[in-house]
Design a protein around this motif. Structure first.
Motif, mmCIF file in Angstrom:
data_model
loop_
_atom_site.group_PDB
_atom_site.id
_atom_site.type_symbol
_atom_site.label_atom_id
_atom_site.label_comp_id
_atom_site.label_asym_id
_atom_site.label_seq_id
_atom_site.Cartn_x
_atom_site.Cartn_y
_atom_site.Cartn_z
ATOM 1 N N VAL A 96 19.635 82.501 43.453
ATOM 2 C CA VAL A 96 19.185 82.076 44.779
ATOM 3 C C VAL A 96 17.909 82.821 45.162
ATOM 4 O O VAL A 96 16.939 82.219 45.648
ATOM 5 C CB VAL A 96 20.292 82.310 45.835
ATOM 6 N N ALA A 97 17.895 84.137 44.937
ATOM 7 C CA ALA A 97 16.713 84.934 45.274
ATOM 8 C C ALA A 97 15.492 84.478 44.486
ATOM 9 O O ALA A 97 14.372 84.443 45.022
ATOM 10 C CB ALA A 97 16.996 86.413 45.010
ATOM 11 N N THR A 98 15.685 84.127 43.226
ATOM 12 C CA THR A 98 14.567 83.649 42.410
ATOM 13 C C THR A 98 13.980 82.366 42.989
ATOM 14 O O THR A 98 12.753 82.206 43.075
ATOM 15 C CB THR A 98 15.026 83.421 40.959
ATOM 16 N N TRP A 164 35.140 74.960 52.562
ATOM 17 C CA TRP A 164 34.439 75.651 53.635
ATOM 18 C C TRP A 164 32.978 75.195 53.647
ATOM 19 O O TRP A 164 32.348 75.110 52.590
ATOM 20 C CB TRP A 164 34.461 77.158 53.418
ATOM 21 N N SER A 165 32.434 74.952 54.792
ATOM 22 C CA SER A 165 30.989 74.727 54.882
ATOM 23 C C SER A 165 30.310 76.067 55.111
ATOM 24 O O SER A 165 30.910 77.008 55.668
ATOM 25 C CB SER A 165 30.657 73.777 56.033
ATOM 26 N N ALA A 166 29.048 76.161 54.692
ATOM 27 C CA ALA A 166 28.305 77.403 54.898
ATOM 28 C C ALA A 166 28.236 77.747 56.380
ATOM 29 O O ALA A 166 28.438 78.909 56.774
ATOM 30 C CB ALA A 166 26.906 77.275 54.313
ATOM 31 N N MET A 167 27.978 76.756 57.213
ATOM 32 C CA MET A 167 27.855 77.014 58.642
ATOM 33 C C MET A 167 29.177 77.491 59.246
ATOM 34 O O MET A 167 29.193 78.335 60.143
ATOM 35 C CB MET A 167 27.350 75.770 59.367
ATOM 36 N N TYR A 193 23.336 85.512 52.113
ATOM 37 C CA TYR A 193 22.976 84.545 51.081
ATOM 38 C C TYR A 193 23.395 83.125 51.447
ATOM 39 O O TYR A 193 22.765 82.155 51.015
ATOM 40 C CB TYR A 193 23.501 84.999 49.715
ATOM 41 N N LEU A 194 24.432 82.978 52.269
ATOM 42 C CA LEU A 194 24.709 81.645 52.807
ATOM 43 C C LEU A 194 23.545 81.186 53.673
ATOM 44 O O LEU A 194 23.127 80.020 53.614
ATOM 45 C CB LEU A 194 26.000 81.661 53.633
ATOM 46 N N LEU A 195 22.997 82.105 54.460
ATOM 47 C CA LEU A 195 21.837 81.776 55.288
ATOM 48 C C LEU A 195 20.632 81.409 54.420
ATOM 49 O O LEU A 195 19.904 80.456 54.716
ATOM 50 C CB LEU A 195 21.499 82.951 56.206
ATOM 51 N N LEU A 196 20.427 82.143 53.337
ATOM 52 C CA LEU A 196 19.321 81.816 52.431
ATOM 53 C C LEU A 196 19.504 80.438 51.810
ATOM 54 O O LEU A 196 18.542 79.677 51.658
ATOM 55 C CB LEU A 196 19.211 82.876 51.337
ATOM 56 N N GLY A 197 20.746 80.105 51.449
ATOM 57 C CA GLY A 197 21.000 78.773 50.915
ATOM 58 C C GLY A 197 20.646 77.692 51.918
ATOM 59 O O GLY A 197 20.065 76.649 51.556
ATOM 60 N N GLU A 198 20.967 77.929 53.200
ATOM 61 C CA GLU A 198 20.623 76.965 54.244
ATOM 62 C C GLU A 198 19.114 76.899 54.468
ATOM 63 O O GLU A 198 18.561 75.828 54.734
ATOM 64 C CB GLU A 198 21.343 77.336 55.543
ATOM 65 N N ILE A 199 18.433 78.016 54.343
ATOM 66 C CA ILE A 199 16.972 78.020 54.490
ATOM 67 C C ILE A 199 16.321 77.235 53.349
ATOM 68 O O ILE A 199 15.382 76.461 53.578
ATOM 69 C CB ILE A 199 16.443 79.470 54.552
ATOM 70 N N VAL A 200 16.804 77.426 52.122
ATOM 71 C CA VAL A 200 16.267 76.644 50.999
ATOM 72 C C VAL A 200 16.420 75.147 51.274
ATOM 73 O O VAL A 200 15.499 74.357 51.034
ATOM 74 C CB VAL A 200 16.964 77.039 49.683
ATOM 75 N N ARG A 206 16.449 69.759 49.826
ATOM 76 C CA ARG A 206 17.464 69.693 48.767
ATOM 77 C C ARG A 206 18.362 70.917 48.862
ATOM 78 O O ARG A 206 17.934 71.970 49.334
ATOM 79 C CB ARG A 206 16.804 69.625 47.379
ATOM 80 N N SER A 207 19.574 70.813 48.379
ATOM 81 C CA SER A 207 20.494 71.944 48.423
ATOM 82 C C SER A 207 19.994 73.068 47.529
ATOM 83 O O SER A 207 19.228 72.853 46.590
ATOM 84 C CB SER A 207 21.885 71.504 47.953
ATOM 85 N N TYR A 208 20.438 74.287 47.827
ATOM 86 C CA TYR A 208 20.082 75.421 46.967
ATOM 87 C C TYR A 208 20.573 75.170 45.550
ATOM 88 O O TYR A 208 19.917 75.558 44.570
ATOM 89 C CB TYR A 208 20.666 76.733 47.515
ATOM 90 N N ALA A 209 21.730 74.500 45.402
ATOM 91 C CA ALA A 209 22.269 74.232 44.070
ATOM 92 C C ALA A 209 21.324 73.339 43.281
ATOM 93 O O ALA A 209 21.047 73.590 42.098
ATOM 94 C CB ALA A 209 23.648 73.594 44.172
ATOM 95 N N ARG A 210 20.817 72.299 43.928
ATOM 96 C CA ARG A 210 19.888 71.404 43.228
ATOM 97 C C ARG A 210 18.597 72.120 42.887
ATOM 98 O O ARG A 210 18.031 71.907 41.806
ATOM 99 C CB ARG A 210 19.602 70.163 44.093
ATOM 100 N N GLU A 211 18.130 72.995 43.782
ATOM 101 C CA GLU A 211 16.896 73.739 43.496
ATOM 102 C C GLU A 211 17.100 74.699 42.330
ATOM 103 O O GLU A 211 16.205 74.859 41.491
ATOM 104 C CB GLU A 211 16.430 74.490 44.743
ATOM 105 N N ILE A 212 18.259 75.333 42.253
ATOM 106 C CA ILE A 212 18.544 76.197 41.104
ATOM 107 C C ILE A 212 18.586 75.369 39.823
ATOM 108 O O ILE A 212 18.050 75.778 38.783
ATOM 109 C CB ILE A 212 19.875 76.947 41.313
#
Length: 373
Positions: A96-98, A164-167, A193-200, A206-212
């Motif tokens: 996620v950080a990358t 669970w949803s991130a929010m 990191y949930l917040l970072l996923g939402e920011i991505v 696109r979701s953080y998962a798709r970006e990874i």
């Protein structure tokens, strides 16, 4: 998720009779590795000190050694698959950080952007918390885990397939007091990191998962790595994972291989293999995924004297060679993955704890052996 094991070891001291193999099974694949006996002994020490099964891949100067120890399933003699999959826990954070730093490099966001800019009204003090602070765990945002039942309580087992949803998890977290003023102290927070996923998601659409997937997994050809979302299964060869759960007056190990990983989300949902994590860490530390100035940011501790930067941590070895990577605790699975800066040496270890004891010391000794020889 991270470092749950020590808590669970204490909780599991009342375990009823548990079938633990009397002699660890061991096998190894080896390519020109003269010290395979020492590495295998180190792996066997892990299963002797608190793990049902363990596996390792060591890469040194172009040579690869894989080893296994223990069993893949409680009460059986089924061998650990040498290239099996496992839940990688907080090593997800490094991915996620990358992605976040790649977006910084592309100008889509900045490390000093405030959370409020991207997620208005979501967290208290969001106008003072930066993306950098979320990455290095100095945001002061409390960890949502404190609001949830955890093993060995039966309530935790009852929620194992809940989505669970991130929010939802973030909202639970912010009902708790902040751990510090933004930037004040290091306090590990999965919520960050949930917040970072939402920011991505907000930045890219696109979701953080798709970006990874599109930025890391697909370009590096990490065929055994996935972000399962809400899928509870681990597909392909894998070890089974267990957790201590209180049942009446007893605490027993319960098969927790299948569980809804939305509980961990951007903080720890990833499933991977030792080979994939070695490849990823070598690519990251070697500068293939980030420009040098952002890799330097990643290696800058959030607090003076710290050893955790932007989703990356580091440690010394007895031979004086520092290693960079991360470790992860996904409840029923634990993993460690590190690389030397010159990419000549990588090691990834994964295990399924049995909660008889803490395998950390044996793991650290094996990591040192793998790097230093």
């Amino acid at each position: 998720m991270k470092r749950m094991h020590r808590v669970l070891v204490t909780a599991a001291t009342a375990l009823a009779v548990v079938a633990v193999p009397s002699a660890a099974l061991a096998s190894a694949e080896q390519t020109d590795r003269p010290d395979r006996g020492g590495l295998q002994k180190g792996l066997d020490d892990i299963t002797a000190n608190g793990a049902l099964g363990a596996l390792i891949e060591v890469q040194r100067d172009g040579h690869v050694w894989r080893g296994v120890s223990g069993v893949a399933e409680l009460g059986t003699t089924r061998e650990v698959p040498a290239q099996g999959r496992f839940r990688a826990g907080s090593i997800t954070k490094t991915f996620v950080a990358t992605v976040v730093l790649q977006l910084v490099d592309e100008g889509w966001l900045h490390l000093d952007d405030k959370v409020e800019k991207w997620l208005p009204g979501v967290v208290p003090a969001g106008d003072r918390i930066t993306v950098r602070q979320l990455l290095n765990h100095t945001s002061g945002v409390p960890d949502y885990r404190r609001t949830l039942p955890m093993p060995p309580t039966p309530e935790f087992e009852a929620d194992r397939f809940r989505t669970w949803s991130a929010m939802e998890l973030i909202q639970r977290a912010v009902t708790q007091p902040a751990t510090s003023e933004p930037g004040g102290e290091y306090a590990y927070s999965n919520t960050g990191y949930l917040l970072l996923g939402e920011i991505v998601h907000k930045v890219t659409g696109r979701s953080y998962a798709r970006e990874i997937e599109r930025r890391i997994i697909e370009p590096l050809w990490l065929q055994g790595t996935s972000l399962p979302g809400t899928s509870s299964r681990i597909r392909g060869p894998h070890l089974k994972g267990y957790l201590p759960v209180r049942q009446g007056n007893e605490t027993r190990l319960v098969d927790f291989t299948e569980m809804n990983p939305s509980l961990m989300g951007a903080g720890g949902e990833m499933i991977s293999t030792t080979a994939d994590l070695n490849r990823f860490m070598a690519a990251l530390v070697g500068g293939r995924l980030l420009p040098s100035h952002l890799l330097d940011e990643m290696k800058t501790a959030g607090v003076e004297g710290g050893r955790y930067g932007l989703g990356l941590r580091w440690q010394d070895t007895t031979c004086g060679i520092p290693v960079y990577g991360n470790d992860g605790d996904a409840l029923a699975y634990q993993a460690w993955s590190f690389s030397t800066q010159d990419r000549r040496r990588q090691v990834t270890i994964a295990l399924t704890p049995d909660f008889r004891g803490d395998p950390d010391d044996a793991v650290e000794a094996l990591l040192d052996k793998a790097i230093c020889g």
